[in-house]
Design a protein around this motif. Structure first.
Motif, PDB file in Angstrom:
ATOM      1  N   GLU A   1       1.083   4.627 -11.700  1.00 24.15           N
ATOM      2  CA  GLU A   1      -0.073   4.190 -12.510  1.00 24.15           C
ATOM      3  C   GLU A   1      -1.339   4.185 -11.673  1.00 24.15           C
ATOM      4  O   GLU A   1      -2.413   4.597 -12.143  1.00 24.15           O
ATOM      5  CB  GLU A   1       0.194   2.799 -13.087  1.00 24.15           C
ATOM      6  CG  GLU A   1       1.280   2.779 -14.166  1.00 24.15           C
ATOM      7  CD  GLU A   1       1.632   1.368 -14.599  1.00 24.15           C
ATOM      8  OE1 GLU A   1       1.121   0.404 -13.941  1.00 24.15           O
ATOM      9  OE2 GLU A   1       2.416   1.205 -15.541  1.00 24.15           O
ATOM     10  N   ASP A   2      -1.209   3.729 -10.441  1.00 25.82           N
ATOM     11  CA  ASP A   2      -2.374   3.730  -9.547  1.00 25.82           C
ATOM     12  C   ASP A   2      -2.844   5.158  -9.247  1.00 25.82           C
ATOM     13  O   ASP A   2      -4.061   5.418  -9.175  1.00 25.82           O
ATOM     14  CB  ASP A   2      -2.040   3.029  -8.232  1.00 25.82           C
ATOM     15  CG  ASP A   2      -1.773   1.530  -8.428  1.00 25.82           C
ATOM     16  OD1 ASP A   2      -2.202   0.996  -9.476  1.00 25.82           O
ATOM     17  OD2 ASP A   2      -1.133   0.920  -7.544  1.00 25.82           O
ATOM     18  N   LEU A   3      -1.889   6.066  -9.097  1.00 25.75           N
ATOM     19  CA  LEU A   3      -2.255   7.454  -8.795  1.00 25.75           C
ATOM     20  C   LEU A   3      -2.989   8.103  -9.964  1.00 25.75           C
ATOM     21  O   LEU A   3      -3.877   8.938  -9.772  1.00 25.75           O
ATOM     22  CB  LEU A   3      -0.996   8.267  -8.451  1.00 25.75           C
ATOM     23  CG  LEU A   3      -0.334   7.958  -7.105  1.00 25.75           C
ATOM     24  CD1 LEU A   3       0.969   8.734  -6.958  1.00 25.75           C
ATOM     25  CD2 LEU A   3      -1.276   8.298  -5.951  1.00 25.75           C
ATOM     26  N   ASN A   4      -2.627   7.724 -11.186  1.00 23.97           N
ATOM     27  CA  ASN A   4      -3.289   8.284 -12.363  1.00 23.97           C
ATOM     28  C   ASN A   4      -4.755   7.870 -12.456  1.00 23.97           C
ATOM     29  O   ASN A   4      -5.554   8.517 -13.122  1.00 23.97           O
ATOM     30  CB  ASN A   4      -2.559   7.864 -13.643  1.00 23.97           C
ATOM     31  CG  ASN A   4      -1.197   8.525 -13.754  1.00 23.97           C
ATOM     32  OD1 ASN A   4      -0.978   9.618 -13.223  1.00 23.97           O
ATOM     33  ND2 ASN A   4      -0.268   7.862 -14.439  1.00 23.97           N
ATOM     34  N   GLU A   5      -5.073   6.766 -11.788  1.00 25.33           N
ATOM     35  CA  GLU A   5      -6.449   6.277 -11.799  1.00 25.33           C
ATOM     36  C   GLU A   5      -7.238   6.731 -10.571  1.00 25.33           C
ATOM     37  O   GLU A   5      -8.353   6.277 -10.331  1.00 25.33           O
ATOM     38  CB  GLU A   5      -6.448   4.744 -11.872  1.00 25.33           C
ATOM     39  CG  GLU A   5      -5.759   4.209 -13.121  1.00 25.33           C
ATOM     40  CD  GLU A   5      -5.639   2.688 -13.092  1.00 25.33           C
ATOM     41  OE1 GLU A   5      -6.125   2.085 -12.107  1.00 25.33           O
ATOM     42  OE2 GLU A   5      -5.064   2.115 -14.041  1.00 25.33           O
ATOM     43  N   THR A   6      -6.643   7.641  -9.783  1.00 29.16           N
ATOM     44  CA  THR A   6      -7.289   8.099  -8.548  1.00 29.16           C
ATOM     45  C   THR A   6      -8.524   8.933  -8.861  1.00 29.16           C
ATOM     46  O   THR A   6      -8.469   9.805  -9.734  1.00 29.16           O
ATOM     47  CB  THR A   6      -6.296   8.943  -7.724  1.00 29.16           C
ATOM     48  OG1 THR A   6      -5.149   8.161  -7.453  1.00 29.16           O
ATOM     49  CG2 THR A   6      -6.930   9.397  -6.410  1.00 29.16           C
ATOM     50  N   PRO A   7      -9.632   8.711  -8.164  1.00 26.81           N
ATOM     51  CA  PRO A   7     -10.835   9.544  -8.372  1.00 26.81           C
ATOM     52  C   PRO A   7     -10.555  11.006  -8.058  1.00 26.81           C
ATOM     53  O   PRO A   7      -9.648  11.346  -7.291  1.00 26.81           O
ATOM     54  CB  PRO A   7     -11.850   8.956  -7.375  1.00 26.81           C
ATOM     55  CG  PRO A   7     -11.330   7.592  -7.059  1.00 26.81           C
ATOM     56  CD  PRO A   7      -9.853   7.649  -7.176  1.00 26.81           C
ATOM     57  N   ASP A   8     -11.349  11.892  -8.640  1.00 27.38           N
ATOM     58  CA  ASP A   8     -11.145  13.325  -8.447  1.00 27.38           C
ATOM     59  C   ASP A   8     -11.244  13.728  -6.983  1.00 27.38           C
ATOM     60  O   ASP A   8     -10.601  14.681  -6.541  1.00 27.38           O
ATOM     61  CB  ASP A   8     -12.178  14.116  -9.256  1.00 27.38           C
ATOM     62  CG  ASP A   8     -11.943  13.969 -10.760  1.00 27.38           C
ATOM     63  OD1 ASP A   8     -10.814  13.581 -11.126  1.00 27.38           O
ATOM     64  OD2 ASP A   8     -12.881  14.235 -11.532  1.00 27.38           O
TER      65      ASP A   8
ATOM     66  N   GLN B   1      10.484  -0.202 -10.472  1.00 29.04           N
ATOM     67  CA  GLN B   1       9.273  -0.943 -10.840  1.00 29.04           C
ATOM     68  C   GLN B   1       8.126  -0.616  -9.888  1.00 29.04           C
ATOM     69  O   GLN B   1       6.974  -0.429 -10.305  1.00 29.04           O
ATOM     70  CB  GLN B   1       9.558  -2.448 -10.831  1.00 29.04           C
ATOM     71  CG  GLN B   1      10.466  -2.908 -11.957  1.00 29.04           C
ATOM     72  CD  GLN B   1      10.872  -4.356 -11.801  1.00 29.04           C
ATOM     73  OE1 GLN B   1      10.649  -4.991 -10.749  1.00 29.04           O
ATOM     74  NE2 GLN B   1      11.490  -4.931 -12.843  1.00 29.04           N
ATOM     75  N   GLN B   2       8.456  -0.550  -8.610  1.00 29.64           N
ATOM     76  CA  GLN B   2       7.418  -0.247  -7.624  1.00 29.64           C
ATOM     77  C   GLN B   2       6.890   1.185  -7.798  1.00 29.64           C
ATOM     78  O   GLN B   2       5.687   1.437  -7.704  1.00 29.64           O
ATOM     79  CB  GLN B   2       7.968  -0.428  -6.211  1.00 29.64           C
ATOM     80  CG  GLN B   2       6.947  -0.263  -5.101  1.00 29.64           C
ATOM     81  CD  GLN B   2       5.846  -1.312  -5.155  1.00 29.64           C
ATOM     82  OE1 GLN B   2       6.105  -2.512  -4.986  1.00 29.64           O
ATOM     83  NE2 GLN B   2       4.623  -0.889  -5.393  1.00 29.64           N
ATOM     84  N   LEU B   3       7.795   2.126  -8.055  1.00 27.32           N
ATOM     85  CA  LEU B   3       7.381   3.512  -8.268  1.00 27.32           C
ATOM     86  C   LEU B   3       6.496   3.638  -9.508  1.00 27.32           C
ATOM     87  O   LEU B   3       5.506   4.394  -9.505  1.00 27.32           O
ATOM     88  CB  LEU B   3       8.612   4.415  -8.415  1.00 27.32           C
ATOM     89  CG  LEU B   3       9.484   4.597  -7.168  1.00 27.32           C
ATOM     90  CD1 LEU B   3      10.686   5.470  -7.486  1.00 27.32           C
ATOM     91  CD2 LEU B   3       8.699   5.193  -6.016  1.00 27.32           C
ATOM     92  N   THR B   4       6.838   2.885 -10.572  1.00 28.42           N
ATOM     93  CA  THR B   4       6.030   2.921 -11.795  1.00 28.42           C
ATOM     94  C   THR B   4       4.616   2.439 -11.512  1.00 28.42           C
ATOM     95  O   THR B   4       3.630   3.040 -11.962  1.00 28.42           O
ATOM     96  CB  THR B   4       6.686   2.054 -12.879  1.00 28.42           C
ATOM     97  OG1 THR B   4       7.985   2.562 -13.171  1.00 28.42           O
ATOM     98  CG2 THR B   4       5.847   2.048 -14.148  1.00 28.42           C
ATOM     99  N   LYS B   5       4.501   1.353 -10.740  1.00 26.99           N
ATOM    100  CA  LYS B   5       3.172   0.817 -10.417  1.00 26.99           C
ATOM    101  C   LYS B   5       2.368   1.816  -9.580  1.00 26.99           C
ATOM    102  O   LYS B   5       1.177   2.025  -9.821  1.00 26.99           O
ATOM    103  CB  LYS B   5       3.313  -0.499  -9.665  1.00 26.99           C
ATOM    104  CG  LYS B   5       1.957  -1.153  -9.372  1.00 26.99           C
ATOM    105  CD  LYS B   5       2.115  -2.445  -8.633  1.00 26.99           C
ATOM    106  CE  LYS B   5       0.764  -3.141  -8.487  1.00 26.99           C
ATOM    107  NZ  LYS B   5      -0.286  -2.233  -7.974  1.00 26.99           N
TER     108      LYS B   5
ATOM    109  N   ASP C   1       0.838  -1.192   0.000  1.00 25.09           N
ATOM    110  CA  ASP C   1       0.000   0.000   0.000  1.00 25.09           C
ATOM    111  C   ASP C   1       0.877   1.248   0.000  1.00 25.09           C
ATOM    112  O   ASP C   1       1.798   1.387   0.821  1.00 25.09           O
ATOM    113  CB  ASP C   1      -0.906  -0.004   1.235  1.00 25.09           C
ATOM    114  CG  ASP C   1      -1.787   1.222   1.286  1.00 25.09           C
ATOM    115  OD1 ASP C   1      -2.701   1.323   0.455  1.00 25.09           O
ATOM    116  OD2 ASP C   1      -1.536   2.083   2.146  1.00 25.09           O
ATOM    117  N   LEU C   2       0.610   2.164  -0.936  1.00 27.05           N
ATOM    118  CA  LEU C   2       1.425   3.367  -1.068  1.00 27.05           C
ATOM    119  C   LEU C   2       1.388   4.209   0.193  1.00 27.05           C
ATOM    120  O   LEU C   2       2.436   4.699   0.662  1.00 27.05           O
ATOM    121  CB  LEU C   2       0.939   4.188  -2.270  1.00 27.05           C
ATOM    122  CG  LEU C   2       1.579   5.578  -2.435  1.00 27.05           C
ATOM    123  CD1 LEU C   2       3.090   5.475  -2.553  1.00 27.05           C
ATOM    124  CD2 LEU C   2       0.989   6.293  -3.640  1.00 27.05           C
TER     125      LEU C   2
END
Length: 545
Positions: free
Chosen positions: A508-515, A501-505, A448-449
Motif C-alpha cells: 500500500e505504501d509503494l502504491n503511494e510512492t511519488p513518480d 499483513q506486513q507485506l500488504t502494508k 522501514d521497508l
C-alpha cells in the motif's frame, strides 16, 4: 700456457665489464663474439656472476646460462654461493628498513631479489651436474649448495609478486630435473633426493599464493559436473597459465618420489603436491593424517584452494558407495567448525559456492544425530555470518528430504526413523526457522521497508518458507509432525499471518510512492512479490491437506 690462459680470462672478463657499460646491446654483441671465438669458458665466474645476476634483460640471462654451462664448475659453485650470501645480506638489511623491499622491487635498473634467486637456481641446474663430488656424498654436496638459497625462500615468497613466485617454483622444478641423473649415480640417492624435496616443499609453501592455477575448479567440475556452467569463447587473456606446482610434482616423480611418499609426510608442502598430482584420490586415512594441516590451511588462508581440492577428491567419490558411509566425528566436527565462516566471507563467489557444496557433502556423510546438532548450531550460532545462517536452512532442507526419501528397512517394511523424520524435527527447527525476525528499530512504530530489504531477513524468509512448503508436500505420512494441526496453527499465527499483513502494508505504501521514486518502488515490489509467491503456495498446500 698458464700465463696465456690468465691473459685470456683477463681479456674476456674485461670485455664483459665493458659490455655492461653499453647495456643490453653491448652484452648481446659480447655474447656473439664469445660464441664465435669459443672463449666463454675463459670468463671469470667470481667477477661475472655478481655483475650479471642483478642485470635485467634476456642478454644477461643468456650469457649467465652459457657461463654456467661452460665455465669451471668448481669456480661457479663458489661464485654462486658467494652471490647467495650477498643477496641474503642485502635482504636482511632491506627488511630492517620500512618499505625498503618494495622500493627495491620498483627499481627497474635491477632484478628483484626473487628474480635473482631464480637465476641462481637456474645457474645451479647447469653447474651441479658437471660438479665432481670427490669423497663427499651427494647429499652433503647438495646440502652445502642449496642451504643458503633455501633460507632465502620463505622471505622471498612473502614479498614476491605472482610472476616472481611462479618463476621461483619453476626454477626449483628445473633444478630437480637437471640434477636427477647426477643424483641417481649415488648409491644413497634417496638421501640426496630428500634435500631437493625439502627445498621444493619450502618453495611451494612460501610461493603458494603465486601458483594461480585452476586446480580447484577442475576438481569441483569433476565431482559436481551438474553445478558447473560451461564457459564459451573465453578470452585468451583470462585463461589460466600452466601449473608450476604440477610441473614440480612431475619433476619429483622423475626423481623417484610418489604420492605415497607425500602421504607419509603430512605437511603444507606435501598437501600442495598431492593437490596438483594428476588423477589422485586421497583415502580417508590420508585425510585423517592431514587434518591438522587442513584445519591450519583453512584458518590461515594458506594453500586454501589446494585444501579444497584434497577434500573434494577425498569425499566426492564416496557418494558412489552403498550403503552410505558415515564419517567419524573426529573428521566431521573440525571441518564443520572452520568451513562455514569461510563460506560466509570469502571474496570469491565461486570459492564460496565450492565450500558450500563441500559442507553439504560432509553433512551427507554425517551420522543423523550429529548432523542434526551441527545444523542447529549453524542456524543459531551468533558468530556464524548471517549469510551462512541463511544457507544453513538450505542444508536443513537437504537433510530432511534425504531422510524422507530413505529406503524402507528390510525388517517388516518399516520406515527408518531418524532425527529428521520424527517430531524432533519440528520441535527443534520450527522455533528457530519458522518465525519472523524483523529488524525493528527501538521506538519505531512501523518497520522501514528499505531497512528490511537491506537486512538478511528477506533471504532467510525465502529459504524458510521454501523449506516449510517442500516438507509439507513431501512428508505425506507426517513423520516430522509438520502437518500436525497445532504446528500449522502456530506457524500461521507467528509467521504467515504477520508476514502477509506486513507485506500488504508495504505494498500500500509503494502504491503511494511519488513518480520520482517509481523505479525503486518497482524494484522493492518485485522483492516483496517473491515472499508473496511463497505465501500463496503455502496457502494452497495447506488448503489441499
Amino acid at each position: 700456457m698458464l700465463m696465456m690462459r690468465t691473459q685470456d680470462i683477463t681479456d674476456a672478463t674485461a670485455s664483459l665489464l665493458g659490455a655492461i657499460e653499453r647495456g643490453n646491446d653491448g652484452l648481446k654483441e659480447l655474447h656473439e663474439a664469445l660464441h664465435a671465438s669459443n672463449t666463454i669458458a675463459e670468463i671469470d665466474p667470481l667477477i661475472a656472476l655478481p655483475v650479471l645476476l642483478p642485470y635485467p634483460g634476456d642478454a644477461a640471462e643468456s650469457l649467465l646460462d652459457d657461463i654456467a654451462e661452460n665455465c669451471s664448475a668448481k669456480e661457479l659453485v663458489i661464485a654462486i654461493q658467494e652471490a647467495a650470501e650477498r643477496l641474503k645480506g642485502s635482504i636482511v638489511n632491506m627488511s630492517q628498513e620500512e618499505d625498503a623491499y618494495e622500493d627495491d622491487n620498483d627499481n627497474g635498473d635491477e632484478l628483484t631479489p626473487s628474480q635473482r634467486t631464480a637465476r641462481i637456481l637456474r645457474s645451479y641446474a647447469k653447474t651441479i651436474p658437471r660438479l665432481k663430488k670427490g669423497k663427499r656424498s651427494t647429499k652433503d654436496v647438495l646440502s652445502s649448495l642449496v642451504t643458503e638459497v633455501e633460507s632465502l625462500i620463505p622471505f622471498l615468497g612473502q614479498n614476491a609478486d605472482a610472476d616472481d613466485g611462479r618463476e621461483l617454483v619453476l626454477a626449483v622444478s628445473l633444478l630437480v630435473c637437471a640434477v636427477e641423473p647426477w643424483i641417481r649415480a649415488d648409491s644413497n640417492e634417496k638421501d640426496a633426493a630428500n634435500v631437493l624435496y625439502n627445498l621444493t616443499k619450502s618453495t611451494l609453501e612460501s610461493c603458494i599464493s603465486s601458483i594461480n592455477s585452476d586446480v580447484v575448479q577442475k576438481a569441483f567440475q569433476k565431482q559436481f559436473p551438474r553445478f558447473v556452467r560451461p564457459v564459451l569463447d573465453e578470452p585468451a587473456s583470462s585463461q589460466i597459465p600452466n601449473d608450476p606446482a604440477a610441473d614440480t610434482y612431475a619433476s619429483l616423480s622423475q626423481l623417484g618420489f610418489s604420492a605415497c611418499d607425500f602421504e607419509n609426510d603430512p605437511s603444507m608442502g606435501s598437501l600442495i603436491l598431492l593437490a596438483h598430482a594428476p588423477s589422485y584420490t586421497p583415502s580417508l586415512s590420508t585425510l585423517r593424517s592431514f587434518m591438522p594441516v587442513i584445519i591450519a590451511s583453512i584458518q590461515t588462508y594458506t594453500a586454501l584452494e589446494e585444501t579444497l581440492v584434497i577434500l573434494l577428491n577425498a569425499l566426492g567419490p564416496l557418494r558412489s558407495l552403498s550403503p552410505r558411509l558415515d564419517l567419524s566425528e573426529a573428521l566431521v566436527t573440525p571441518l564443520i567448525h572452520v568451513l562455514p565462516p569461510l563460506a560466509g566471507v570469502h571474496p570469491d563467489p565461486s570459492i564460496r559456492h565450492i565450500i558450500f557444496r563441500l559442507l553439504s557433502l560432509i553433512l551427507s556423510y554425517t551420522p543423523s544425530p550429529l548432523r542434526f546438532q551441527l545444523l542447529q548450531d549453524l542456524i543459531t550460532d551468533p558468530d556464524v555470518t548471517p549469510q551462512m545462517r541463511v544457507a544453513a536452512i538450505g542444508l536443513v532442507k537437504e537433510a530432511v528430504l534425504e531422510n524422507l526419501s530413505a529406503s524402507k528397512s528390510s525388517l517388516g517394511g518399516e520406515q527408518l526413523e531418524t532425527a529428521f523424520t520424527s517430531p524432533n524435527f519440528m520441535q527443534m527447527f520450527s522455533p528457530i526457522i519458522f518465525k519472523l525476525d524483523l529488524p525493528q528499530a527501538d521506538g519505531q512504530e512501523d518497520l522501514d521497508l528499505q531497512e528490511f530489504l537491506e537486512s538478511p531477513e528477506p533471504l532467510r524468509l525465502v529459504e524458510g518458507l521454501g523449506l516449510y512448503y517442500v516438507v509439507l508436500q513431501r512428508d505425506v505420512d507426517n513423520r516430522t509432525g509438520i502437518r500436525d494441526p497445532d504446528s500449522m496453527r502456530v506457524i500461521d499465527k507467528e509467521l504467515l499471518t504477520v508476514l502477509r499483513q506486513q507485506l500488504t502494508k508495504w505494498n500500500e505504501d509503494l502504491n503511494e510512492t511519488p513518480d520520482t521514486a517509481e523505479l525503486l518502488a518497482n524494484h522493492n515490489a518485485l522483492q516483496l512479490g517473491i515472499l508473496e509467491m511463497w505465501l500463496d503456495r503455502i496457502q494452497s498446500a495447506t488448503a489441499a491437506l
